[in-house]
Design a protein around this motif. Structure first.
Motif, PDB file in Angstrom:
ATOM      1  N   LEU A 280       0.828  -1.204   0.000  1.00 16.69           N
ATOM      2  CA  LEU A 280       0.000   0.000   0.000  1.00 16.69           C
ATOM      3  C   LEU A 280       0.863   1.255   0.000  1.00 16.69           C
ATOM      4  O   LEU A 280       0.597   2.212  -0.736  1.00 16.69           O
ATOM      5  N   THR A 281       1.905   1.252   0.807  1.00 16.91           N
ATOM      6  CA  THR A 281       2.780   2.413   0.902  1.00 16.91           C
ATOM      7  C   THR A 281       3.474   2.698  -0.425  1.00 16.91           C
ATOM      8  O   THR A 281       3.489   3.832  -0.907  1.00 16.91           O
ATOM      9  N   ILE A 282       4.032   1.657  -1.025  1.00 16.75           N
ATOM     10  CA  ILE A 282       4.724   1.824  -2.307  1.00 16.75           C
ATOM     11  C   ILE A 282       3.755   2.287  -3.384  1.00 16.75           C
ATOM     12  O   ILE A 282       4.037   3.210  -4.151  1.00 16.75           O
ATOM     13  N   GLY A 283       2.576   1.659  -3.439  1.00 15.46           N
ATOM     14  CA  GLY A 283       1.582   2.031  -4.435  1.00 15.46           C
ATOM     15  C   GLY A 283       1.121   3.466  -4.282  1.00 15.46           C
ATOM     16  O   GLY A 283       0.989   4.196  -5.269  1.00 15.46           O
ATOM     17  N   GLY A 284       0.868   3.900  -3.042  1.00 20.44           N
ATOM     18  CA  GLY A 284       0.409   5.262  -2.805  1.00 20.44           C
ATOM     19  C   GLY A 284       1.437   6.294  -3.206  1.00 20.44           C
ATOM     20  O   GLY A 284       1.112   7.316  -3.829  1.00 20.44           O
ATOM     21  N   ILE A 285       2.697   6.047  -2.862  1.00 25.45           N
ATOM     22  CA  ILE A 285       3.761   6.990  -3.224  1.00 25.45           C
ATOM     23  C   ILE A 285       3.911   7.071  -4.737  1.00 25.45           C
ATOM     24  O   ILE A 285       4.003   8.158  -5.316  1.00 25.45           O
ATOM     25  N   LEU A 286       3.934   5.922  -5.395  1.00 28.35           N
ATOM     26  CA  LEU A 286       4.093   5.905  -6.854  1.00 28.35           C
ATOM     27  C   LEU A 286       2.891   6.536  -7.554  1.00 28.35           C
ATOM     28  O   LEU A 286       3.040   7.169  -8.612  1.00 28.35           O
ATOM     29  N   GLY A 287       1.696   6.385  -6.986  1.00 24.15           N
ATOM     30  CA  GLY A 287       0.512   6.996  -7.581  1.00 24.15           C
ATOM     31  C   GLY A 287       0.604   8.510  -7.598  1.00 24.15           C
ATOM     32  O   GLY A 287       0.305   9.155  -8.616  1.00 24.15           O
ATOM     33  N   GLY A 288       1.022   9.092  -6.476  1.00 24.56           N
ATOM     34  CA  GLY A 288       1.179  10.538  -6.424  1.00 24.56           C
ATOM     35  C   GLY A 288       2.261  11.032  -7.370  1.00 24.56           C
ATOM     36  O   GLY A 288       2.104  12.061  -8.039  1.00 24.56           O
ATOM     37  N   ILE A 289       3.365  10.301  -7.444  1.00 20.14           N
ATOM     38  CA  ILE A 289       4.458  10.677  -8.352  1.00 20.14           C
ATOM     39  C   ILE A 289       4.001  10.599  -9.804  1.00 20.14           C
ATOM     40  O   ILE A 289       4.318  11.473 -10.619  1.00 20.14           O
ATOM     41  N   ALA A 290       3.240   9.555 -10.152  1.00 22.08           N
ATOM     42  CA  ALA A 290       2.780   9.372 -11.535  1.00 22.08           C
ATOM     43  C   ALA A 290       1.914  10.543 -11.992  1.00 22.08           C
ATOM     44  O   ALA A 290       2.072  11.054 -13.108  1.00 22.08           O
ATOM     45  N   ILE A 291       0.996  10.984 -11.128  1.00 23.18           N
ATOM     46  CA  ILE A 291       0.131  12.102 -11.499  1.00 23.18           C
ATOM     47  C   ILE A 291       0.940  13.390 -11.605  1.00 23.18           C
ATOM     48  O   ILE A 291       0.751  14.192 -12.527  1.00 23.18           O
ATOM     49  N   LEU A 351      -1.065  -7.530  -4.556  1.00 24.61           N
ATOM     50  CA  LEU A 351      -1.488  -6.835  -5.777  1.00 24.61           C
ATOM     51  C   LEU A 351      -2.669  -5.914  -5.504  1.00 24.61           C
ATOM     52  O   LEU A 351      -2.741  -4.797  -6.035  1.00 24.61           O
ATOM     53  N   GLU A 352      -3.619  -6.386  -4.672  1.00 23.57           N
ATOM     54  CA  GLU A 352      -4.805  -5.578  -4.378  1.00 23.57           C
ATOM     55  C   GLU A 352      -4.432  -4.320  -3.607  1.00 23.57           C
ATOM     56  O   GLU A 352      -4.909  -3.214  -3.914  1.00 23.57           O
ATOM     57  N   GLN A 353      -3.556  -4.448  -2.605  1.00 27.10           N
ATOM     58  CA  GLN A 353      -3.160  -3.289  -1.813  1.00 27.10           C
ATOM     59  C   GLN A 353      -2.313  -2.306  -2.624  1.00 27.10           C
ATOM     60  O   GLN A 353      -2.486  -1.091  -2.536  1.00 27.10           O
ATOM     61  N   PHE A 354      -1.405  -2.834  -3.444  1.00 26.84           N
ATOM     62  CA  PHE A 354      -0.599  -1.962  -4.301  1.00 26.84           C
ATOM     63  C   PHE A 354      -1.497  -1.232  -5.298  1.00 26.84           C
ATOM     64  O   PHE A 354      -1.366  -0.015  -5.497  1.00 26.84           O
ATOM     65  N   GLY A 355      -2.413  -1.972  -5.935  1.00 26.15           N
ATOM     66  CA  GLY A 355      -3.316  -1.367  -6.908  1.00 26.15           C
ATOM     67  C   GLY A 355      -4.192  -0.309  -6.287  1.00 26.15           C
ATOM     68  O   GLY A 355      -4.442   0.742  -6.890  1.00 26.15           O
ATOM     69  N   TYR A 356      -4.667  -0.561  -5.060  1.00 25.27           N
ATOM     70  CA  TYR A 356      -5.488   0.436  -4.383  1.00 25.27           C
ATOM     71  C   TYR A 356      -4.678   1.694  -4.107  1.00 25.27           C
ATOM     72  O   TYR A 356      -5.126   2.814  -4.392  1.00 25.27           O
ATOM     73  N   GLY A 357      -3.492   1.528  -3.521  1.00 28.80           N
ATOM     74  CA  GLY A 357      -2.671   2.689  -3.211  1.00 28.80           C
ATOM     75  C   GLY A 357      -2.323   3.492  -4.447  1.00 28.80           C
ATOM     76  O   GLY A 357      -2.344   4.727  -4.441  1.00 28.80           O
ATOM     77  N   PHE A 358      -2.010   2.797  -5.544  1.00 28.71           N
ATOM     78  CA  PHE A 358      -1.616   3.456  -6.785  1.00 28.71           C
ATOM     79  C   PHE A 358      -2.815   4.113  -7.464  1.00 28.71           C
ATOM     80  O   PHE A 358      -2.759   5.277  -7.873  1.00 28.71           O
TER      81      PHE A 358
END
Length: 443
Positions: A280-291, A351-358
């Motif tokens: 979740l942490t990795i996905g959330g950080i990468l999601g913000g960076i991607a946008i 995968l579910e937690q990463f996808g949610y965070g991202f």
């Protein structure tokens, strides 16, 4: 109005943790606490579900937060009130009529928590520039989810430990709630010193103050461009997720004879508390960076798909019940971890937690777009209120749907329920580079 001398890294994580933790305690942990204290399921279901209502109707009073005092004063006052409420709940548990009294106090805490969310969201929109908002969006959602995992994981484990230690459930949960209250006091003090003073208060009788009334603030939201499609998207985007979240834990814990995976509560807690938190942490950080790098227009569809496609993993788990187990055991201070490590289940949850965070960062960035303009705090609250409604109603029906369809077909239905939101996302309009980082350095 925005103060670049204040580093958002110092206050955004804790401020959003302070939003998620009370929600987790009031909505989720209270259910476990009341169950262990002997309250019947019917009363638990009815009264703890009603505690969700303040988050649905918070748009009704959000204009007052826009019109009176600063957002910072609001969220500090609400966090202090939440702290006191949890301390009072802890003190009332040993009493004869603790259920009625504690529910009343939880109601106060729920309204304070919903108001804290409104003020915190508004402060975020005011204190940061647009490029910062997109960059830190993933951090916000990540720490909010981490606070939820803290409540549903660590706090529950702590209550269970006290139950074993003292052999008295009332004393155990009394101590647990007092500790939660003290933790909220510490968080409130930290936020008092860490959050910047970046706001102005409307001067009474000024033109701005005269133009800002409850009715005009509320009505102006529904005059926004493309508001009908926007509201339909907000209501339907989490149609699948809202049902998944309610029935996922029962699916993981239920016996294989009824279609579940047969994991223990400790198994689930350990998987989500280790692999889930990291993903979740990795996905959330990468999601913000991607946008912040590519903008919402380019990233909306990929991020939505990243959030919804992992549901296919639960469809496969429900139909094939794969089992590749490793027995793991270790002692950590007073906690003894002894569980069966299911490789396939763990992979799907990762995968579910990463996808949610991202992916969820894209949805939250769109809500920021909907709230653009005057009274953005109130408008953001209205948007998130519709989001809460879109979570509450399908979630209430999810148990009946699962019982009728069985787990295998239920997860297929959940996946299909994501399609309307995906389709509606293709009709949304916003500036081409909305959310994309400018050349201004992010402090």
């Amino acid at each position: 109005m925005k103060n670049r001398d204040n580093n958002p890294w110092f206050w955004i994580p804790v401020l959003n943790f302070a939003s998620g933790l009370p929600y987790a305690i009031i909505i989720s942990v209270s259910v476990i606490m009341y169950k262990n204290l002997g309250i019947n399921n019917e009363d638990i279901g009815v009264y703890t579900s009603l505690l969700y209502l303040p988050w649905v109707i918070k748009p009704l009073w959000s204009p007052f937060i826009d019109l009176y005092a600063t957002k910072r004063k609001w969220f500090l006052a609400m966090q202090l009130l939440i702290s006191i409420a949890f301390l009072v709940v802890g003190l009332t548990i040993p009493m004869d009529h603790f259920f009625v009294i504690s529910l009343a106090v939880f109601w106060v805490a729920a309204f304070a928590s919903a108001s804290n969310d409104v003020a915190s969201d508004g402060f975020y929109l005011i204190a940061l520039e647009k490029d910062q908002q997109s960059f830190f969006l993933g951090i916000r959602s990540t720490f909010y989810r981490l606070s939820m995992l803290t409540g549903n994981g660590f706090i529950v484990i702590l209550g269970g430990y006290f139950e074993q230690e003292y052999g008295d459930k009332q004393k155990a949960w009394s101590y647990t709630m007092i500790i939660v209250g003290l933790a909220m006091v510490v968080i409130t003090i930290y936020n008092y010193f860490a959050t910047p003073k970046t706001e102005k208060v409307l001067v009474k009788n000024s033109v701005e103050a005269q133009n800002a009334s409850f009715g005009t603030v509320f009505a102006s939201f529904f005059k926004k461009k493309q508001i009908a499609i926007a509201l339909a998207f907000i209501l339907l985007f989490r149609l699948g997720e809202s049902q998944l979240l309610k029935m996922l834990t029962p699916f993981l814990i239920d016996d294989t004879a009824v279609g579940g995976l047969g994991l223990t509560t400790q198994d689930v807690g350990i998987i989500y508390g280790t692999f889930g938190v990291l993903s979740l942490t990795i996905g959330g950080i990468l999601g913000g960076i991607a946008i912040s790098r590519h903008g919402l227009t380019k990233m909306m569809l990929p991020m939505i798909l990243a959030m919804h496609l992992p549901i296919i993993g639960f469809v496969l788990l429900a139909h094939f019940h794969p089992s590749l187990l490793y027995h793991v055991q270790w002692d950590l201070y007073f906690f003894n971890f002894d569980y069966n490590f299911n490789v396939y289940t763990t992979l799907v949850i990762i995968l579910e937690q990463f996808g949610y965070g991202f992916g969820f960062a894209a949805f939250m960035m769109y809500l920021i777009h909907v709230a653009e303009g005057e009274s953005k705090t109130s408008h953001y609250a209205i948007a998130t209120g519709f989001m809460a409604l879109g979570m509450m109603l399908p979630g209430m029906a999810s148990g009946f749907i699962q019982e009728y369809l069985g787990y295998g077909n239920f997860f297929i239905w959940v996946f299909l329920a994501t399609i309307p939101g995906i389709i509606l996302s293709r009709f949304l309009t916003f500036p081409k580079d909305f959310g994309k980082k400018s050349e201004v350095k992010i402090s």
